[in-house]
Every structure is written in structure tokens, then in C-alpha cells.
Design an enzyme around this catalytic site. Structure first.
Site, short mmCIF file in Angstrom:
data_model
loop_
_atom_site.label_atom_id
_atom_site.label_comp_id
_atom_site.label_asym_id
_atom_site.label_seq_id
_atom_site.Cartn_x
_atom_site.Cartn_y
_atom_site.Cartn_z
N ASP A 99 45.09 -18.21 117.24
CA ASP A 99 45.09 -19.57 116.69
C ASP A 99 43.69 -20.16 116.78
O ASP A 99 42.91 -19.82 117.69
CB ASP A 99 46.05 -20.47 117.48
CG ASP A 99 47.51 -20.08 117.29
OD1 ASP A 99 47.82 -19.43 116.30
OD2 ASP A 99 48.32 -20.44 118.17
N ARG A 100 43.37 -21.05 115.89
CA ARG A 100 42.04 -21.68 115.87
C ARG A 100 41.70 -22.31 117.20
O ARG A 100 40.56 -22.26 117.66
CB ARG A 100 41.99 -22.74 114.75
CG ARG A 100 40.61 -23.33 114.52
CD ARG A 100 40.64 -24.36 113.41
NE ARG A 100 41.25 -25.60 113.85
CZ ARG A 100 40.58 -26.62 114.38
NH1 ARG A 100 39.27 -26.55 114.55
NH2 ARG A 100 41.22 -27.72 114.73
#
Length: 306
Positions: free
Chosen positions: A142-143
Site C-alpha cells: 500500500d502507498r
């Protein structure tokens, strides 16, 4: 699929392409300019692109608006990119050989170009920095998650390594900071069914469905009244670790989505999610060697300025 692009990568991105259909499908197209106008004028400054020679054929020759229409013809071009805020923090190269690159990414940096994060992504930045045009990730974070990502250097290696991830032959560990909860008996294995749906930020637990997500949760130590947890996912569902920690009553610190979705500006890098992909181990599918890598980052994660 198109033939090889006549245009080199720009900002680590391949050129976009379009292909003309059979002329019989639209007898009103007399020129390539008319077809491009119908196909792309909504998305690009067509007169400007044509004037600057930014559309090219496979030979590299520029398309002009006056060229006679050609069926089954590929045209390449580079889109203009929106300005992006630079994500702070270094991408540390942990390991590199002819087949793979293992990096340790900072929080807030996307693994792949997506939406408003194109140049500010691991793939685009590293293709340019390492001069590896075919570099591609074998899995994603995930970012907002920090830590280890494994990438293939060339297309020819990608299949073997991706299959290894798909068969769950890669052991991954994470560290997380989260509250301490009196009475919580650890270690514990969490199993449930997680589901995501388009348009929803948060995943959901479906209590009556068979389990599709499993994680081992252990408490390692305590820092400033917070627990340092070791998380071992045995499956790879979206937001699995964040959901499993939340379900135990110990949501990961500085999570912008769980337990509630918070309105945080896209360029606010002040409070990184305290989740770190800190270990990866696998047997190399090409040479059979044991590969084991550790993150260079440690908890607690802080804002990174370089």
C-alpha cells in the site's frame, strides 16, 4: 499487442499507443488527423501535439494531420503528466543482481504508477534512477506502508518470480506499532473472510463466509506505552494486517483508514502509518539459492525528509 515502441521511455514511463481500426467501420475518416481528433481530442491538446510532432508511427516518423487514413496502424505518443508533490524519503536498494532488485520504500510512495501518483512511484523513479527500463514489481505494498519490495529487472524473469509469490512460497514479516490491550492473549492466529468493494475505502469482514485471510500476531516489545508487534501474513488480502489488528482491538498507529477514514491531504507526510514490511525470505526459482532480506528502517517510523 503493438510492436516495440519507437519512442524511448520518458520519466520512466513507456509511450502510450493507439491503433486505427478498419476504415470500413467509419468511412468519414479521410485523414489520420480526423481519426486522432475523434479518438484523443478529449484527452490531449491535439493541434499542439500534431504541430510538435508528438505522434509517431512505428518508423519514428511524425504523424501529420494531413496524412491519409491508414487502417491497422499503430501511433505512439507521450502524455503530459500532471505536476506531483515530491514524496520525501529515500528508496534504499537493499540488494541488486541481474534478475531482481530488492528495495526498501518510504511511506506515502506508491509501488506502481496509479491515479495521481505516476512519477512519484517506486517503478517510475527507479527505472530512471537505476536505468532499468523493464523494471517491474513482483508484489505491492500500500502507498502508506513502508518497507521491502522485490522487483524483476527484465520481462523474461518476471514469470518465474511472480509464480513464486502466487504460490505463497515467499515468507513475509511485518512490524507494527499499536496500542497495548490488557487481557489480549498473544500470540494469536486470526482467520476470517475479508472482502473489498469498489468505491469503499475500508475492507469488510464477512462473518459467515469461509476464511480467506490468515495472520499470526505476536507482541515483541514495548516502546513508549505502545506495543511493537510482529505480523506474519499467511495470505495476502487487501488491508489484511490492518484489518486483523483492528479486529483484535489494537489498530495500527497513524492508520488513515482504520478504524475511521480520516480526511488527510494528499501531500501531508507528517504521520506515517506504523506498518513496516521488514522481512522477505524465499528460495530463488532460478538458481535455488535461499534469499533473505531485512528492512533498513525501524519502528517507530517518522517523517522522512531525504
Amino acid at each position: 499487442m503493438p510492436p516495440r515502441s519507437p519512442l524511448p521511455q520518458r520519466h520512466g514511463l513507456n509511450a502510450a499507443w493507439v491503433c486505427t481500426p478498419e476504415r470500413a467501420q467509419h468511412p468519414l475518416w479521410e485523414t489520420m488527423g480526423e481519426w486522432l481528433d475523434e479518438r484523443l481530442s478529449e484527452f490531449v491538446d491535439l493541434p499542439g501535439f500534431l504541430a510538435d510532432g508528438r505522434f509517431v508511427y512505428k518508423t519514428g516518423v511524425a504523424v501529420t494531420g494531413r496524412d491519409l487514413y491508414r487502417p491497422h496502424t499503430f501511433v505512439w505518443f507521450h502524455r503530459d503528466l500532471a505536476e506531483e508533490t515530491i514524496v520525501p524519503g529515500a528508496i534504499h536498494v537493499v540488494y541488486r543482481d541481474d534478475r531482481i532488485v530488492v528495495i526498501d520504500k518510504p511511506p506515502f510512495l506508491s509501488t506502481i504508477p496509479r491515479g495521481r501518483h505516476v512519477v512519484q512511484s517506486v517503478v517510475v523513479r527507479l527505472r530512471a534512477e537505476l536505468d532499468i527500463p523493464e523494471l517491474s514489481p513482483l508484489h505491492r505494498l500500500d502507498r502508506v506502508t513502508s518497507g521491502l519490495v522485490v522487483l524483476a529487472t527484465e520481462r523474461r524473469w518476471r514469470g518465474a518470480y511472480q509464480s513464486m509469490f502466487q504460490r505463497r512460497e515467499v515468507a513475509k514479516t511485518y512490524g507494527a506499532l499499536a496500542p497495548l490491550l490488557s487481557g489480549l492473549d498473544l500470540p494469536v492466529t486470526v482467520r476470517n473472510h475479508l472482502s473489498t468493494s469498489r468505491g469503499r475505502w475500508q475492507a469488510q469482514v464477512l462473518p459467515d463466509a469461509p476464511a480467506n485471510a490468515e495472520s499470526l500476531i505476536e507482541l515483541d516489545s514495548v516502546i513508549d506505552d505502545l506495543g511493537v508487534y510482529s505480523l506474519t501474513p499467511r495470505t495476502g488480502r487487501t488491508h489484511q494486517l490492518r484489518m486483523h489488528m483492528l479486529g483484535l482491538g489494537i489498530p495500527i498507529s497513524d492508520d488513515p483508514i482504520y478504524p475511521v477514514v480520516r480526511d488527510i491531504a494528499i501531500d501531508d507526510f507528517t504521520h506515517p502509518l506504523q506498518l513496516l514490511a521488514n522481512g522477505v525470505r524465499f528460495t530463488d526459482p532460478i538458481d535455488g539459492k535461499l534469499r533473505q532480506f531485512a528492512s533498513v528502517r525501524t519502528l517507530p517510523l517518522r517523517r522522512e525528509d531525504s
